[in-house]
Design a protein around this motif. Structure first.
Motif, PDB file in Angstrom:
ATOM      1  N   ARG A 198      29.648 -13.691  26.127  1.00 30.20           N
ATOM      2  CA  ARG A 198      29.326 -14.843  25.237  1.00 30.20           C
ATOM      3  C   ARG A 198      28.078 -14.128  24.242  1.00 30.20           C
ATOM      4  N   ASN A 199      27.462 -13.247  24.828  1.00 31.39           N
ATOM      5  CA  ASN A 199      26.257 -12.574  23.954  1.00 31.39           C
ATOM      6  C   ASN A 199      26.928 -11.844  22.555  1.00 31.39           C
ATOM      7  N   ASP A 200      26.169 -12.308  21.535  1.00 29.58           N
ATOM      8  CA  ASP A 200      26.500 -12.219  20.190  1.00 29.58           C
ATOM      9  C   ASP A 200      26.031 -10.680  19.544  1.00 29.58           C
ATOM     10  N   PHE A 201      25.245 -10.076  20.501  1.00 34.62           N
ATOM     11  CA  PHE A 201      24.954  -8.780  19.891  1.00 34.62           C
ATOM     12  C   PHE A 201      25.846  -7.856  19.199  1.00 34.62           C
ATOM     13  N   TRP A 202      26.872  -7.420  19.880  1.00 35.84           N
ATOM     14  CA  TRP A 202      27.890  -6.515  19.262  1.00 35.84           C
ATOM     15  C   TRP A 202      28.623  -7.131  17.911  1.00 35.84           C
ATOM     16  N   ARG A 203      28.628  -8.542  18.055  1.00 39.59           N
ATOM     17  CA  ARG A 203      29.293  -9.148  16.960  1.00 39.59           C
ATOM     18  C   ARG A 203      28.423  -9.214  15.763  1.00 39.59           C
ATOM     19  N   LEU A 204      27.144  -9.402  15.878  1.00 44.80           N
ATOM     20  CA  LEU A 204      26.288  -9.341  14.967  1.00 44.80           C
ATOM     21  C   LEU A 204      25.802  -8.348  14.249  1.00 44.80           C
ATOM     22  N   LEU A 205      25.942  -6.944  15.159  1.00 49.47           N
ATOM     23  CA  LEU A 205      25.669  -5.684  14.589  1.00 49.47           C
ATOM     24  C   LEU A 205      26.863  -5.539  13.542  1.00 49.47           C
TER      25      LEU A 205
ATOM     26  N   LEU B  61       4.452   1.547  14.449  1.00 52.80           N
ATOM     27  CA  LEU B  61       4.338   2.699  15.475  1.00 52.80           C
ATOM     28  C   LEU B  61       4.359   4.011  14.448  1.00 52.80           C
ATOM     29  N   GLY B  62       3.199   4.444  14.077  1.00 54.01           N
ATOM     30  CA  GLY B  62       3.167   5.669  13.111  1.00 54.01           C
ATOM     31  C   GLY B  62       3.873   5.122  11.752  1.00 54.01           C
ATOM     32  N   GLU B  63       4.936   5.775  11.486  1.00 49.07           N
ATOM     33  CA  GLU B  63       5.388   5.359  10.051  1.00 49.07           C
ATOM     34  C   GLU B  63       6.904   4.532  10.501  1.00 49.07           C
ATOM     35  N   THR B  64       6.998   4.174  11.793  1.00 46.18           N
ATOM     36  CA  THR B  64       8.202   3.415  12.205  1.00 46.18           C
ATOM     37  C   THR B  64       7.682   2.098  12.124  1.00 46.18           C
ATOM     38  N   GLN B  65       8.535   1.183  11.212  1.00 42.36           N
ATOM     39  CA  GLN B  65       8.304  -0.257  10.990  1.00 42.36           C
ATOM     40  C   GLN B  65       9.094  -0.833  12.134  1.00 42.36           C
ATOM     41  N   LEU B  66       8.598  -2.163  12.385  1.00 45.14           N
ATOM     42  CA  LEU B  66       8.913  -2.947  13.552  1.00 45.14           C
ATOM     43  C   LEU B  66       9.568  -4.230  13.071  1.00 45.14           C
ATOM     44  N   PHE B  67      10.712  -4.743  13.677  1.00 43.73           N
ATOM     45  CA  PHE B  67      11.420  -5.945  13.205  1.00 43.73           C
ATOM     46  C   PHE B  67      11.756  -6.673  14.418  1.00 43.73           C
ATOM     47  N   VAL B  68      11.640  -8.013  14.197  1.00 43.64           N
ATOM     48  CA  VAL B  68      11.799  -8.829  15.370  1.00 43.64           C
ATOM     49  C   VAL B  68      13.170  -9.904  14.827  1.00 43.64           C
ATOM     50  N   LEU B  69      14.438  -9.664  15.892  1.00 39.85           N
ATOM     51  CA  LEU B  69      15.471 -10.449  15.353  1.00 39.85           C
ATOM     52  C   LEU B  69      15.623 -11.586  16.481  1.00 39.85           C
ATOM     53  N   PRO B  70      16.436 -12.651  16.089  1.00 38.88           N
ATOM     54  CA  PRO B  70      16.444 -13.487  17.051  1.00 38.88           C
ATOM     55  C   PRO B  70      17.148 -13.222  18.233  1.00 38.88           C
ATOM     56  N   SER B  71      17.133 -13.660  19.479  1.00 36.27           N
ATOM     57  CA  SER B  71      17.874 -13.415  20.663  1.00 36.27           C
ATOM     58  C   SER B  71      19.246 -13.848  20.358  1.00 36.27           C
ATOM     59  N   THR B  72      20.192 -12.666  20.763  1.00 37.10           N
ATOM     60  CA  THR B  72      21.614 -13.114  20.811  1.00 37.10           C
ATOM     61  C   THR B  72      22.076 -13.482  22.064  1.00 37.10           C
ATOM     62  N   SER B  73      21.302 -14.212  23.099  1.00 37.78           N
ATOM     63  CA  SER B  73      21.802 -14.550  24.182  1.00 37.78           C
ATOM     64  C   SER B  73      22.463 -15.697  24.038  1.00 37.78           C
ATOM     65  N   PRO B  74      23.527 -16.000  24.777  1.00 36.37           N
ATOM     66  CA  PRO B  74      24.169 -17.266  24.787  1.00 36.37           C
ATOM     67  C   PRO B  74      22.952 -18.660  25.015  1.00 36.37           C
TER      68      PRO B  74
ATOM     69  N   PRO C 210      30.249  -3.359  25.028  1.00 38.41           N
ATOM     70  CA  PRO C 210      29.102  -2.983  25.752  1.00 38.41           C
ATOM     71  C   PRO C 210      29.209  -1.528  26.346  1.00 38.41           C
ATOM     72  N   GLU C 211      30.235  -1.246  26.918  1.00 41.20           N
ATOM     73  CA  GLU C 211      30.518   0.202  27.483  1.00 41.20           C
ATOM     74  C   GLU C 211      30.677   1.403  26.379  1.00 41.20           C
ATOM     75  N   ASP C 212      30.603   0.851  25.246  1.00 46.64           N
ATOM     76  CA  ASP C 212      30.571   1.822  24.007  1.00 46.64           C
ATOM     77  C   ASP C 212      29.097   2.079  23.466  1.00 46.64           C
ATOM     78  N   GLN C 213      28.200   1.518  24.265  1.00 45.69           N
ATOM     79  CA  GLN C 213      26.822   1.459  23.714  1.00 45.69           C
ATOM     80  C   GLN C 213      26.298   2.913  23.254  1.00 45.69           C
ATOM     81  N   PHE C 214      26.579   4.024  23.904  1.00 49.26           N
ATOM     82  CA  PHE C 214      26.148   5.245  23.576  1.00 49.26           C
ATOM     83  C   PHE C 214      27.064   5.916  22.029  1.00 49.26           C
TER      84      PHE C 214
END
Length: 151
Positions: free
Chosen positions: A11-18, A106-119, A30-34
């Motif tokens: 029910r977690n929407d992370f993969w669908r949102l990506l 973090l140096g030249e890396t920008q940070l971004f906060v997304l909403p939680s994808t948890s049900p 999830p098992e394809d995460q790499f």
């Protein structure tokens, strides 16, 4: 649930949102995460322990996460590091963020906060979560906000 995989709750929407935001050319499991590395996306977590929800994480779960992410930023030089949920960012840096681009980097890396994808995050509807994922996709690819993502 895929053992040891983050965002494995069906029910977690992370993969669908990506996929909906255009980060990935197909819907991953999830098992394809790499395998998302093939899409030019690296995944890591501020807290290594998998839990049913962010409310189950403790301060100790984030020990060393800021330093580890700083090493990733220094060594791999990603343009962006995104945190899925405000609690991941707060656990890492001890600050309460808003969604979107953060002042901290973090140096030249920008940070971004997304909403939680948890049900458990039913307070933020799909369209709102998708909007934030699309904003990050647009910023990270140079695509204008609202432009149709690759699929």
């Amino acid at each position: 649930m895929a053992a040891g995989a983050h965002f494995a709750n069906p029910r977690n929407d992370f993969w669908r949102l990506l996929h909906a935001a255009g980060f990935t050319s197909r819907l991953y499991e999830p098992e394809d995460q790499f395998a998302v590395l093939e899409e030019g996306i690296g995944l890591t977590n501020a807290a290594f322990r998998t839990t049913p929800g962010s409310g189950d994480l403790r301060r100790a779960d984030f020990a060393g996460s800021a330093e580890r992410l700083e090493r990733i930023a220094t060594d791999l030089k990603p343009a962006w590091i995104a945190f899925v949920g405000k609690e991941a960012y707060r656990g890492t840096f001890g600050e309460r963020p808003d969604f979107g681009v953060q002042e901290r980097s973090l140096g030249e890396t920008q940070l971004f906060v997304l909403p939680s994808t948890s049900p458990a995050n039913a307070a933020v509807p799909w369209r709102e979560r998708e909007r934030w994922f699309r904003e990050l996709a647009g910023r990270s690819t140079g695509r204008e906000k609202g432009q149709t993502p690759r699929v």
